[in-house]
Write a protein that holds these residues in place. Structure first.
Motif, PDB file in Angstrom:
ATOM      1  N   GLN A 240       0.746  -1.437   0.177  1.00  0.00           N
ATOM      2  CA  GLN A 240       0.427  -0.023   0.079  1.00  0.00           C
ATOM      3  C   GLN A 240       1.269   1.044  -0.194  1.00  0.00           C
ATOM      4  O   GLN A 240       0.783   2.286  -0.744  1.00  0.00           O
ATOM      5  N   ASP A 241       1.955   1.419   0.938  1.00  0.00           N
ATOM      6  CA  ASP A 241       2.751   2.703   1.104  1.00  0.00           C
ATOM      7  C   ASP A 241       4.068   2.098   1.014  1.00  0.00           C
ATOM      8  O   ASP A 241       5.057   2.968   1.462  1.00  0.00           O
ATOM      9  N   SER A 242       4.445   1.127   0.490  1.00  0.00           N
ATOM     10  CA  SER A 242       5.922   0.485   0.317  1.00  0.00           C
ATOM     11  C   SER A 242       6.533  -0.564  -0.739  1.00  0.00           C
ATOM     12  O   SER A 242       4.609  -1.003  -1.129  1.00  0.00           O
ATOM     13  N   LEU A 243       7.503  -1.010  -0.476  1.00  0.00           N
ATOM     14  CA  LEU A 243       7.695  -1.983  -1.627  1.00  0.00           C
ATOM     15  C   LEU A 243       8.925  -2.845  -0.372  1.00  0.00           C
ATOM     16  O   LEU A 243       9.595  -2.315   0.071  1.00  0.00           O
ATOM     17  N   CYS A 244       8.079  -4.667  -1.453  1.00  0.00           N
ATOM     18  CA  CYS A 244       9.748  -4.921  -0.815  1.00  0.00           C
ATOM     19  C   CYS A 244      10.479  -5.809  -1.698  1.00  0.00           C
ATOM     20  O   CYS A 244      10.048  -5.974  -3.042  1.00  0.00           O
ATOM     21  N   ILE A 245      11.884  -5.614  -1.282  1.00  0.00           N
ATOM     22  CA  ILE A 245      13.359  -6.260  -2.304  1.00  0.00           C
ATOM     23  C   ILE A 245      13.518  -6.472  -1.670  1.00  0.00           C
ATOM     24  O   ILE A 245      13.988  -6.312  -0.702  1.00  0.00           O
ATOM     25  N   GLY A 246      14.118  -7.764  -2.405  1.00  0.00           N
ATOM     26  CA  GLY A 246      15.048  -9.068  -2.427  1.00  0.00           C
ATOM     27  C   GLY A 246      15.311  -9.527  -2.925  1.00  0.00           C
ATOM     28  O   GLY A 246      14.708 -10.235  -4.108  1.00  0.00           O
ATOM     29  N   ASN A 247      16.126 -10.442  -2.371  1.00  0.00           N
ATOM     30  CA  ASN A 247      16.395 -11.768  -3.298  1.00  0.00           C
ATOM     31  C   ASN A 247      16.624 -12.884  -2.868  1.00  0.00           C
ATOM     32  O   ASN A 247      16.615 -13.003  -1.563  1.00  0.00           O
ATOM     33  N   VAL A 248      16.138 -14.385  -3.099  1.00  0.00           N
ATOM     34  CA  VAL A 248      16.159 -15.857  -2.930  1.00  0.00           C
ATOM     35  C   VAL A 248      17.171 -16.162  -3.494  1.00  0.00           C
ATOM     36  O   VAL A 248      17.086 -16.445  -4.813  1.00  0.00           O
ATOM     37  N   PHE A 249      18.350 -17.083  -2.522  1.00  0.00           N
ATOM     38  CA  PHE A 249      19.112 -17.425  -3.553  1.00  0.00           C
ATOM     39  C   PHE A 249      18.841 -18.765  -2.730  1.00  0.00           C
ATOM     40  O   PHE A 249      19.264 -19.601  -1.524  1.00  0.00           O
ATOM     41  N   HIS A 250      19.902 -20.188  -3.977  1.00  0.00           N
ATOM     42  CA  HIS A 250      20.091 -21.396  -2.992  1.00  0.00           C
ATOM     43  C   HIS A 250      21.562 -21.074  -2.025  1.00  0.00           C
ATOM     44  O   HIS A 250      22.075 -20.262  -2.205  1.00  0.00           O
ATOM     45  N   LEU A 251      21.108 -21.759  -0.763  1.00  0.00           N
ATOM     46  CA  LEU A 251      21.785 -21.604   0.680  1.00  0.00           C
ATOM     47  C   LEU A 251      23.140 -22.099  -0.460  1.00  0.00           C
ATOM     48  O   LEU A 251      24.265 -21.766   0.339  1.00  0.00           O
ATOM     49  N   ASP A 252      23.729 -23.502  -0.477  1.00  0.00           N
ATOM     50  CA  ASP A 252      24.555 -24.241  -1.344  1.00  0.00           C
ATOM     51  C   ASP A 252      25.418 -23.179  -1.958  1.00  0.00           C
ATOM     52  O   ASP A 252      26.557 -22.911  -2.176  1.00  0.00           O
ATOM     53  N   SER A 253      24.799 -22.198  -2.521  1.00  0.00           N
ATOM     54  CA  SER A 253      25.143 -21.130  -3.840  1.00  0.00           C
ATOM     55  C   SER A 253      26.105 -19.937  -3.211  1.00  0.00           C
ATOM     56  O   SER A 253      27.115 -19.962  -3.663  1.00  0.00           O
ATOM     57  N   ILE A 254      24.928 -19.715  -2.111  1.00  0.00           N
ATOM     58  CA  ILE A 254      26.031 -18.621  -1.522  1.00  0.00           C
ATOM     59  C   ILE A 254      27.531 -19.142  -0.911  1.00  0.00           C
ATOM     60  O   ILE A 254      28.517 -18.170  -0.237  1.00  0.00           O
ATOM     61  N   VAL A 255      26.815 -20.489  -0.769  1.00  0.00           N
ATOM     62  CA  VAL A 255      28.565 -20.664   0.104  1.00  0.00           C
ATOM     63  C   VAL A 255      28.935 -20.952  -0.428  1.00  0.00           C
ATOM     64  O   VAL A 255      30.712 -20.766  -0.232  1.00  0.00           O
ATOM     65  N   GLU A 256      29.472 -21.424  -1.910  1.00  0.00           N
ATOM     66  CA  GLU A 256      30.709 -22.328  -2.576  1.00  0.00           C
ATOM     67  C   GLU A 256      30.951 -20.616  -3.518  1.00  0.00           C
ATOM     68  O   GLU A 256      32.203 -20.953  -3.378  1.00  0.00           O
ATOM     69  N   GLU A 257      30.383 -19.147  -3.739  1.00  0.00           N
ATOM     70  CA  GLU A 257      31.112 -18.958  -3.907  1.00  0.00           C
ATOM     71  C   GLU A 257      30.717 -17.240  -3.279  1.00  0.00           C
ATOM     72  O   GLU A 257      31.556 -16.336  -3.559  1.00  0.00           O
ATOM     73  N   GLU A 258      31.103 -18.108  -1.432  1.00  0.00           N
ATOM     74  CA  GLU A 258      31.428 -16.927  -0.347  1.00  0.00           C
ATOM     75  C   GLU A 258      30.203 -15.422  -0.788  1.00  0.00           C
ATOM     76  O   GLU A 258      31.881 -14.481  -0.997  1.00  0.00           O
ATOM     77  N   ALA A 259      29.565 -15.710  -1.126  1.00  0.00           N
ATOM     78  CA  ALA A 259      29.231 -14.597  -1.614  1.00  0.00           C
ATOM     79  C   ALA A 259      28.614 -13.618  -0.217  1.00  0.00           C
ATOM     80  O   ALA A 259      27.785 -14.142   0.439  1.00  0.00           O
ATOM     81  N   GLU A 260      28.479 -12.131   0.176  1.00  0.00           N
ATOM     82  CA  GLU A 260      27.747 -11.414   1.256  1.00  0.00           C
ATOM     83  C   GLU A 260      26.288 -10.853   0.756  1.00  0.00           C
ATOM     84  O   GLU A 260      26.504 -10.500  -0.257  1.00  0.00           O
TER      85      GLU A 260
END
Length: 557
Positions: A240-260
């Motif tokens: 109504q008066d805001s936006l939801c903005i975000g990401n959803v990633f496979h957890l194993d990929s986050i770990v493998e890529e050492e992504a922050e």
């Protein structure tokens, strides 16, 4: 001694959608039901992206259980749905509204604090009429057993409670599910991690920038090369008066890529494609994160043991298959089916058969077929291996592959493919559909985004500082068993409130001297924890929820 404990016919743990649906259905059938919620208010511990659906094929919908739900508890209906394939500053957008509307009666954007709090008020009144009620700031920390059989729950703030039926609707980090051995945290590939910002924006500004009216809303998905090879994608939903903005990633990929992961969120927020909507002013209301079970791998096909049943995230009931992202509606259905099963079992004088009846209902009503589609089992066997992935990557990178993408687009096949629920349930969990193909589509078919982003997201320190905490001094809810960087270092980057060069988060990378030798270790401070549970999977820890009412309190969720 258990004869002296307070007894209810049913105990529901957690006041989210699944717990609320279970409690309301039980109480309306005359079952004495108590609901135990660990937050200071329902929704204060919950996070969603998020959209809640009412499926045409579902036996229960949230507005069917709670009349007035859409008027009082949701934000905007989703009337348009798009996916953006990104390669640098080139973007190719497809309208996938047809796929989104498949089997959809309606879909609304929601914020969990508002939604869950409204439902909790209804649940409290409904359960009181049956002799129960809803209690907040109560952490259920275990299962009460008698001669080895589950007979209730134990709580940190109350004496144990006996029950003929126990509904674990306590979320993705369910301690009851783990204690019963029905769910575990062993495999990162079974989980997604979601990280989100709620961005302030007046309703009339939303209408103007998105070209919609007050009774309309949009959903946008993002994939391609802006995430440096991490498997997953982004989302934007209009409230109504805001936006939801975000990401959803496979957890194993986050770990493998050492992504922050906070950097990956900022990559989306500052991309030129969002400049058309965000404009020159950026006011972030809240930063949050949570784990999401990948139902294709984690949904328990037999989510019960004795008097205990699991509903919602506690049972892995979160459907994330390509652009299909549904969880809360499945929790609602599961909660109501579990209640229905107990009511029937009780009426037949066989209350202990409720779990088996619940399992049958999940399968007979098609819930498990949606959560664990047979088509994915076949596709993953054939496509989720190094050989198949390398062949697919080489084919796309060839001149023939690029020509094929252009020809498929001219024939309208790409947009149809993205809108196909059938193909979405077959999508393999590899780099190809998440990164390589969207990037190629952006390169070959995309138009350069002319807008320039002026967004300056808050720092991680500012995001943590803006959250509300009631720190339980002297009672850490996480303990690191092995603090070596080899065992627990992945948490430094994967934790959404930690980073390699930031010393104020939960997990910190340190070098210490030990007998004249240097050793790389991690240290832990649980104060900034957002209770997502990521470190329980990627680090060697003992993890539990904070005590009732303690820890982080989300204002938006």
């Amino acid at each position: 001694m258990t004869d002296d404990y307070e007894h209810y016919e049913a105990v529901v743990v957690g006041a989210g959608p699944g717990g609320a649906a279970a409690a309301a259905t039980l109480a309306r059938n005359g079952v004495e039901t108590v609901v135990l919620e660990r937050g200071v208010d329902a929704g204060s511990k919950n996070v969603t992206g998020g959209l809640i659906y009412a499926e045409e094929s579902a036996p229960y919908t949230i507005d069917g259980i709670f009349p007035g739900f859409r008027e009082h508890a949701t934000e905007r209906p989703v009337t348009d749905y798009y996916i953006h394939n990104i390669a640098g500053e080139q973007v190719r957008t497809f309208d996938i509204t047809d796929g989104h509307e498949h089997d959809t009666e309606w879909a609304d954007a929601v914020l969990r604090r508002k939604m869950d709090s409204w439902m909790a008020e209804q649940v409290h009144e409904i359960t009181r009429e049956a002799g129960g009620g809803l209690l907040t700031e109560v952490k259920v920390d275990g299962l009460l057993r008698e001669d080895g059989e589950i007979v209730g729950v134990t709580c940190e703030e109350l004496d144990p409670i006996k029950a003929d039926f126990v509904v674990a609707a306590d979320g993705v980090n369910s301690e009851l599910a783990r204690e019963a051995g029905l769910m575990d945290w062993e495999e990162p590939e079974e989980w997604f991690q979601g990280v989100k910002a709620v961005v302030d924006m007046p309703g009339d500004t939303i209408n103007d920038r998105f070209g919609i009216d007050d009774d309309e809303g949009e959903a946008h998905l993002f994939s391609g090369d802006l995430y440096d090879g991490v498997r997953g994608g982004g989302f934007l939903y209009t409230n109504q008066d805001s936006l939801c903005i975000g990401n959803v990633f496979h957890l194993d990929s986050i770990v493998e890529e050492e992504a922050e992961v906070q950097d990956l969120l900022d990559a989306l927020l500052t991309h030129p494609v969002l400049a058309q909507w965000l404009g020159d002013e950026y006011d972030e209301r809240e930063y949050s994160a949570k784990l999401v079970p990948d139902s294709k791998k984690a949904a328990n096909p037999s989510p019960h043991q004795g008097r205990l049943v699991l509903v919602g995230d506690a049972g892995g009931q979160m459907q994330a298959q390509g652009p299909i992202i549904k969880g809360m509606n499945h929790a609602v259905t599961a909660g109501a089916l579990a209640a229905e099963a107990f009511v029937e079992a009780r009426s037949r004088g066989e209350p202990d058969s409720a779990g088996e009846r619940y399992e049958r209902r999940l399968h007979d009503e098609g819930v498990m077929a949606k959560l664990r589609p047979a088509r994915y089992e076949v596709a993953s066997t054939l496509g989720e291996n190094d050989t198949a992935t390398q062949l697919a990557e080489r084919a796309l990178d060839s001149s023939v592959g690029r020509l094929g993408v252009r020809m498929a687009d001219r024939a309208g096949l790409l947009e149809k493919a993205y809108s196909s629920p059938y193909l979405a349930t077959m999508m393999p969990d590899t780099k190809t559909p998440y990164v390589t193909l969207p990037t190629l589509i952006g390169e070959e078919l995309g138009a350069k985004v002319e807008a320039e982003s002026t967004v300056e997201p808050p720092s991680l320190e500012e995001r943590i500082g803006d959250l509300t905490y009631d720190t339980d001094v002297g009672n850490p809810h996480i303990v690191v068993d092995d603090n070596s960087f080899e065992a627990s270092g992945a948490a430094v980057t994967a934790c959404p409130v930690s980073a390699m060069d930031y010393g104020g988060g939960c997990y910190r990378d340190e070098t210490v001297q030990t007998n004249g030798d240097e050793k790389r270790v991690v240290s832990l401070d649980t104060q900034p924890c957002v209770e997502c549970g990521t470190c329980a999977i990627v680090a060697d820890t003992q993890w539990e929820h904070p005590r009732g009412g303690k820890g982080v309190e989300f204002r938006e969720g």
